[in-house]
Design an enzyme around this catalytic site. Structure first.
Site, short mmCIF file in Angstrom:
data_model
loop_
_atom_site.label_atom_id
_atom_site.label_comp_id
_atom_site.label_asym_id
_atom_site.label_seq_id
_atom_site.Cartn_x
_atom_site.Cartn_y
_atom_site.Cartn_z
N ASN A 31 11.73 10.22 21.93
CA ASN A 31 10.38 9.89 22.42
C ASN A 31 9.71 8.95 21.42
O ASN A 31 10.18 8.80 20.29
CB ASN A 31 9.56 11.16 22.66
N GLY A 39 16.55 18.60 25.53
CA GLY A 39 17.63 17.75 26.02
C GLY A 39 18.51 17.20 24.91
O GLY A 39 18.84 17.92 23.95
N VAL A 40 18.84 15.93 25.02
CA VAL A 40 19.71 15.27 24.04
C VAL A 40 19.08 15.33 22.64
O VAL A 40 19.76 15.60 21.65
CB VAL A 40 19.91 13.78 24.43
N ASP A 41 17.79 15.08 22.58
CA ASP A 41 17.06 15.04 21.31
C ASP A 41 17.21 16.36 20.55
O ASP A 41 17.55 16.38 19.36
CB ASP A 41 15.57 14.76 21.64
N SER A 123 16.46 8.61 29.90
CA SER A 123 15.31 8.75 30.82
C SER A 123 15.55 9.61 32.07
O SER A 123 14.61 9.84 32.82
CB SER A 123 14.78 7.38 31.29
N TYR A 127 12.32 12.77 31.38
CA TYR A 127 11.54 11.57 31.72
C TYR A 127 11.61 11.20 33.20
O TYR A 127 10.93 10.27 33.64
CB TYR A 127 11.94 10.39 30.84
P1 ADP Z 1 14.88 11.85 28.63
O1 ADP Z 1 13.67 12.50 28.00
O2 ADP Z 1 15.11 10.44 28.15
O3 ADP Z 1 14.88 11.98 30.12
P2 ADP Z 1 16.74 14.10 28.27
O4 ADP Z 1 17.42 14.47 27.00
O5 ADP Z 1 15.72 15.04 28.83
O6 ADP Z 1 16.14 12.63 28.01
O7 ADP Z 1 17.82 13.87 29.40
C1 ADP Z 1 18.62 12.72 29.52
C2 ADP Z 1 19.96 13.09 30.12
O8 ADP Z 1 20.78 13.70 29.12
C3 ADP Z 1 19.91 14.09 31.27
O9 ADP Z 1 20.90 13.70 32.23
C4 ADP Z 1 20.31 15.39 30.60
O10 ADP Z 1 20.94 16.30 31.51
C5 ADP Z 1 21.32 14.92 29.59
N1 ADP Z 1 21.58 15.79 28.43
C6 ADP Z 1 20.88 16.85 27.96
N2 ADP Z 1 21.47 17.35 26.85
C7 ADP Z 1 22.56 16.58 26.60
C8 ADP Z 1 23.59 16.57 25.62
N3 ADP Z 1 23.64 17.47 24.64
N4 ADP Z 1 24.56 15.60 25.70
C9 ADP Z 1 24.54 14.68 26.68
N5 ADP Z 1 23.61 14.63 27.64
C10 ADP Z 1 22.63 15.57 27.61
#
Ligand code: ADP
Length: 182
Positions: A31, A39-41, A123, A127
């Site tokens: 962000n 999520g990924v973060d 996103s 997002y």
């Molecule tokens: P944003 O806030 O940019 O939407 P998110 O992390 O919420 O980012 O989600 C982006 C994508 O990554 C979604 O498809 C989510 O399911 C996926 N995701 C969540 N955790 C992981 C992970 N550990 N590795 C790969 N993809 C992930």
């Protein structure tokens, strides 16, 4: 998992957790405050340890459509590229901002002369960017870059968390490659 060779570079679509992937750079769906999140973060900061957040605090922030680099802590990578995609609201500038978030990471990869980079689907989680719109933007940005640039990259990996996301990317890639061959 599907693999294609695009201008001599391997493009892989695979389902999985991005923190389990080895690459020179792993891209974080960050962000603008670089404040961490879910999520990924959340997964990257949990698995990578506190040094990544310390570096993020020093950098202070990153505008939407851009990316900044930190080291990768305990993760099997040299860098984390923290990319900020747009929050989906249906505004006209959002496709361009999403494209720029990916492009900023590709530019950092060239700057550091990296051979491999792993992207999540920016996103499309918290997002809210619709997958069928985001997947072609993500893939087209990478394919255009590989066509237009003399690149250091040998492998670009999309690490997609669930089957639905993997399928959307597979479908979008097939459509883009079919277009390209005509
Ligand atoms: P944003 O806030 O940019 O939407 P998110 O992390 O919420 O980012 O989600 C982006 C994508 O990554 C979604 O498809 C989510 O399911 C996926 N995701 C969540 N955790 C992981 C992970 N550990 N590795 C790969 N993809 C992930």
């Amino acid at each position: 998992m599907t693999t294609h060779i695009i201008d001599g570079v391997t493009l892989t679509l695979q389902q999985g957790n991005i923190v389990a992937v080895t690459a020179d750079a792993i891209v974080n769906a960050a962000n603008a405050a670089l404040a961490g999140g879910g999520g990924v973060d959340g997964a990257i900061h949990r698995a990578g340890g506190p040094t990544i957040m310390q570096e993020c605090r020093k950098i202070g922030g990153c505008s939407t459509g851009s990316a900044v680099a930190t080291s990768a802590g305990n993760l099997p990578a040299h860098y984390i590229f923290h990319a900020v995609g747009p929050i989906y609201q249906g505004h006209a500038d959002e496709p361009q901002l999403l494209r720029q978030a990916y492009q900023s990471c590709l530019d950092l990869a060239e700057q550091y002369q990296l051979e491999s980079i792993a992207f999540p689907s920016l996103s499309t989680g918290a997002y809210g960017y619709p997958l069928h719109l985001a997947a072609p933007i993500a893939l087209k940005t990478v394919i255009d870059h590989l066509h237009n640039t003399s690149t250091s990259l040998k492998q670009v990996i999309f690490v997609l968390f669930d089957g639905r996301t993997l399928q959307a990317y597979q479908k979008a890639l097939q459509a883009l490659l079919a277009d390209h061959n005509h």
